[in-house]
Design a protein around this motif. Structure first.
Motif, mmCIF file in Angstrom:
data_model
loop_
_atom_site.group_PDB
_atom_site.id
_atom_site.type_symbol
_atom_site.label_atom_id
_atom_site.label_comp_id
_atom_site.label_asym_id
_atom_site.label_seq_id
_atom_site.Cartn_x
_atom_site.Cartn_y
_atom_site.Cartn_z
ATOM 1 N N ILE A 34 91.296 -70.168 73.475
ATOM 2 C CA ILE A 34 91.805 -70.817 72.259
ATOM 3 C C ILE A 34 92.986 -70.018 71.690
ATOM 4 C CG2 ILE A 34 91.212 -71.572 69.919
ATOM 5 C CD1 ILE A 34 89.392 -73.010 71.699
ATOM 6 N N HIS A 35 94.048 -70.732 71.356
ATOM 7 C CA HIS A 35 95.161 -70.101 70.642
ATOM 8 C C HIS A 35 95.114 -70.440 69.147
ATOM 9 C CE1 HIS A 35 97.248 -68.355 74.029
ATOM 10 N NE2 HIS A 35 97.172 -69.490 74.685
ATOM 11 N N SER A 36 94.879 -71.707 68.838
ATOM 12 C CA SER A 36 94.783 -72.129 67.432
ATOM 13 C C SER A 36 93.614 -73.088 67.273
ATOM 14 C CB SER A 36 96.064 -72.859 67.002
ATOM 15 O OG SER A 36 97.151 -71.982 66.987
ATOM 16 N N ALA A 37 93.004 -73.046 66.099
ATOM 17 C CA ALA A 37 91.904 -73.982 65.817
ATOM 18 C C ALA A 37 91.960 -74.367 64.350
ATOM 19 C CB ALA A 37 90.562 -73.328 66.132
ATOM 20 N N ALA A 38 91.677 -75.623 64.072
ATOM 21 C CA ALA A 38 91.730 -76.099 62.688
ATOM 22 C C ALA A 38 90.481 -75.683 61.917
ATOM 23 C CB ALA A 38 91.866 -77.616 62.685
ATOM 24 N N VAL A 39 90.655 -75.466 60.621
ATOM 25 C CA VAL A 39 89.504 -75.316 59.713
ATOM 26 C C VAL A 39 89.447 -76.612 58.919
ATOM 27 C CG1 VAL A 39 88.462 -74.000 57.827
ATOM 28 C CG2 VAL A 39 89.910 -72.837 59.511
ATOM 29 N N ASP A 296 99.670 -77.469 56.969
ATOM 30 C CA ASP A 296 99.884 -76.917 55.631
ATOM 31 C C ASP A 296 99.988 -75.398 55.737
ATOM 32 O OD1 ASP A 296 99.633 -75.929 53.068
ATOM 33 O OD2 ASP A 296 98.083 -77.334 52.443
ATOM 34 N N ARG A 297 98.885 -74.737 56.106
ATOM 35 C CA ARG A 297 98.884 -73.271 56.189
ATOM 36 C C ARG A 297 98.249 -72.813 57.497
ATOM 37 N NH1 ARG A 297 96.738 -71.137 50.300
ATOM 38 N NH2 ARG A 297 98.225 -72.312 49.031
ATOM 39 N N SER A 298 98.677 -71.614 57.914
ATOM 40 C CA SER A 298 98.097 -71.003 59.099
ATOM 41 C C SER A 298 97.612 -69.606 58.712
ATOM 42 C CB SER A 298 99.182 -70.934 60.171
ATOM 43 O OG SER A 298 98.716 -70.239 61.274
ATOM 44 N N TYR A 299 96.399 -69.264 59.122
ATOM 45 C CA TYR A 299 95.809 -67.952 58.812
ATOM 46 C C TYR A 299 95.420 -67.260 60.114
ATOM 47 C CZ TYR A 299 94.883 -69.759 54.042
ATOM 48 O OH TYR A 299 94.982 -70.284 52.773
ATOM 49 N N VAL A 304 89.496 -66.017 58.032
ATOM 50 C CA VAL A 304 88.795 -67.303 58.045
ATOM 51 C C VAL A 304 88.136 -67.606 56.693
ATOM 52 C CG1 VAL A 304 86.681 -66.309 59.017
ATOM 53 C CG2 VAL A 304 87.176 -68.736 59.351
ATOM 54 N N VAL A 305 87.706 -66.563 55.988
ATOM 55 C CA VAL A 305 87.069 -66.812 54.680
ATOM 56 C C VAL A 305 88.096 -67.395 53.707
ATOM 57 C CG1 VAL A 305 85.954 -65.698 52.691
ATOM 58 C CG2 VAL A 305 85.272 -65.084 55.015
ATOM 59 N N GLU A 314 90.047 -78.804 48.339
ATOM 60 C CA GLU A 314 90.279 -80.246 48.516
ATOM 61 C C GLU A 314 91.703 -80.635 48.122
ATOM 62 O OE1 GLU A 314 87.080 -82.537 46.812
ATOM 63 O OE2 GLU A 314 85.551 -81.305 47.806
ATOM 64 N N HIS A 315 92.619 -79.677 48.202
ATOM 65 C CA HIS A 315 94.024 -79.971 47.884
ATOM 66 C C HIS A 315 94.963 -79.651 49.045
ATOM 67 C CE1 HIS A 315 93.073 -80.992 43.817
ATOM 68 N NE2 HIS A 315 92.533 -79.816 43.571
ATOM 69 N N LYS A 316 94.423 -79.372 50.222
ATOM 70 C CA LYS A 316 95.331 -79.054 51.335
ATOM 71 C C LYS A 316 96.172 -80.281 51.685
ATOM 72 C CE LYS A 316 91.867 -79.778 54.994
ATOM 73 N NZ LYS A 316 92.225 -81.013 55.644
ATOM 74 N N ARG A 317 97.341 -80.010 52.232
ATOM 75 C CA ARG A 317 98.205 -81.106 52.711
ATOM 76 C C ARG A 317 98.059 -81.158 54.211
ATOM 77 N NH1 ARG A 317 104.104 -79.999 50.516
ATOM 78 N NH2 ARG A 317 103.850 -80.730 48.397
ATOM 79 N N GLY A 318 97.496 -82.192 54.734
ATOM 80 C CA GLY A 318 97.282 -82.258 56.179
ATOM 81 C C GLY A 318 96.250 -81.231 56.596
ATOM 82 N N ASN A 319 96.682 -80.271 57.411
ATOM 83 C CA ASN A 319 95.713 -79.409 58.104
ATOM 84 C C ASN A 319 95.930 -77.921 57.871
ATOM 85 O OD1 ASN A 319 94.399 -81.543 60.088
ATOM 86 N ND2 ASN A 319 96.581 -81.960 59.938
ATOM 87 N N VAL A 320 94.824 -77.183 58.018
ATOM 88 C CA VAL A 320 94.841 -75.717 57.940
ATOM 89 C C VAL A 320 94.375 -75.190 59.294
ATOM 90 C CG1 VAL A 320 93.657 -73.743 56.900
ATOM 91 C CG2 VAL A 320 94.487 -75.613 55.451
#
Ligand code: NAP
Length: 328
Positions: A34-39, A296-299, A304-305, A314-320
């Motif tokens: 895995i390189h990236s995964a959505a939360v 929206d954001r990448s961490y 992860v916390v 509940e205010h993210k735009r699209g995906n994290v």
């Protein structure tokens, strides 16, 4: 391998990074680095055993995912990465291929590796797409596709997408345009530009206007953020219209009730059934320039916390997304 694990249901703080055994793929399985995964909201809801959705949802969640504690300790369903070990029985994916998709309720993607069966919802990544973007395709994309198909959305129909700036909403606006519908999107002031850029024909700012009072009617109202209700919307549905829900046990009951009574229907069928073909469909739309993932954001994985706390606003735009592997 490094993974995010949780041993009890609760707030984001129950998540921690741990060294765990790397999964060993069976003959029919593919091992993916895995390189990236959505939360996602689904990760957060599962982590807290759906406690916010009422007693019934909480009991159901524990029945499915573990009564006392989670059976699957690693969350994360939507991912992008590279094939580490291909399946021994199929040649569809080779070592190093860039792939993306969803492990669904198997979860396991908040880790360096995940093993999935060859029939899993995996496809080659769209050409030219980053791992971060590819990990952001499936959550909202698959859910919105499932919902719009349930409604039988057709060219020329009018649809209103409520909560058009979230993961499902941003996907819903774009896919409804692909279905040939006339799309009215509802979002807050700060998201007007984003939603317009996704192709909405009309945009309503919910902080300025209540769409249920403007006299317009729609064939389909898609509550993509789970914050509206059939009772408040029904006056804005045309005769024979459909209210598409994404959350709330009451909507399961209303689905059954309105299937027998009244000419306006609620549709909320769970669990959604996504297919590998759906992932390929999204990939093809992306390669044709007709769909894009909104990130929206990448961490980093270690945060992860923080990422989960942000998703829970509940205010993210699209995906994290989490960056699992630095190469991503
Ligand atoms: N994602 C999944 O896989 C999945 C699966 C099954 C069910 N669900 C359910 O589907 C729903 C949507 O999930 P999601 O991940 O797409 O949501 P999300 O991305 O968390 O939605 C957040 C977006 O909705 C907007 N929003 C917040 N409050 C709003 C309101 N009152 N009216 C209109 N817009 C509002 C926010 O912007 P502003 O605050 O600026 O308006 C933000 O852009 C949730 O109820 C979730 O539990 C999700």
């Amino acid at each position: 391998m490094r993974a995010v694990v949780y041993d009890r249901y609760g707030p984001p703080e129950v998540l921690r990074i741990k060294e765990v055994e790397r999964p060993v793929p069976g003959d029919d399985e593919i091992l993916i680095r895995i390189h990236s995964a959505a939360v996602t909201r689904a990760d957060c809801a599962t982590r807290e055993a759906n406690r916010r959705s009422g007693l019934f949802a909480m009991l159901l969640s524990r029945l499915v995912f573990g009564i006392r504690r989670p059976k699957q300790r690693i969350l994360g369903s939507e991912f992008a990465g590279q094939v580490e070990t291909p399946s021994k029985t199929v040649t569809e994916f080779g070592v190093g291929d860039h792939v993306f998709g969803s492990s669904g309720f198997r979860f396991g993607a908040h880790a360096e590796f995940v093993a999935l069966p060859r029939s899993a919802r995996i496809a080659h990544m769209p050409i030219g797409m980053s791992f971060e973007e590819a990990a952001s395709v499936s959550d909202g994309g698959l859910n919105a596709l499932w919902c719009l198909r349930q409604a039988g959305l057709r060219a020329g129909q009018a649809i209103l997408v409520y909560g058009a700036s979230g993961a499902i909403g941003t996907a819903g606006v774009q896919l409804a345009k692909q279905f040939g519908a006339d799309v009215t999107a509802v979002c807050s002031t700060r998201n007007l530009d984003l939603v317009t850029s996704l192709g909405a024909d009309q945009v309503i700012d919910y902080t300025q206007e209540d769409f249920t009072r403007n006299g317009e009617t729609y064939d389909v109202i898609f509550d993509a953020v789970g914050k509206h209700s059939f009772s408040r919307c029904r006056g804005s549905l045309k005769s024979g219209g459909i209210y598409l829900a994404t959350d709330g046990f009451r909507n399961v009951v209303l689905t059954l009730w309105t299937s027998r009574f009244g000419d306006k229907k609620v549709i909320f069928r769970i669990p959604p059934r996504y297919t590998k073909q759906d992932v390929i469909f999204l990939k093809e739309l992306i390669e044709m320039g007709r769909y894009r993932a909104v990130v929206d954001r990448s961490y980093p994985l270690d945060e992860v916390v923080e990422a989960s706390r942000y998703v829970e606003t509940e205010h993210k735009r699209g995906n994290v997304v989490l960056t699992v592997d630095r190469a991503g």
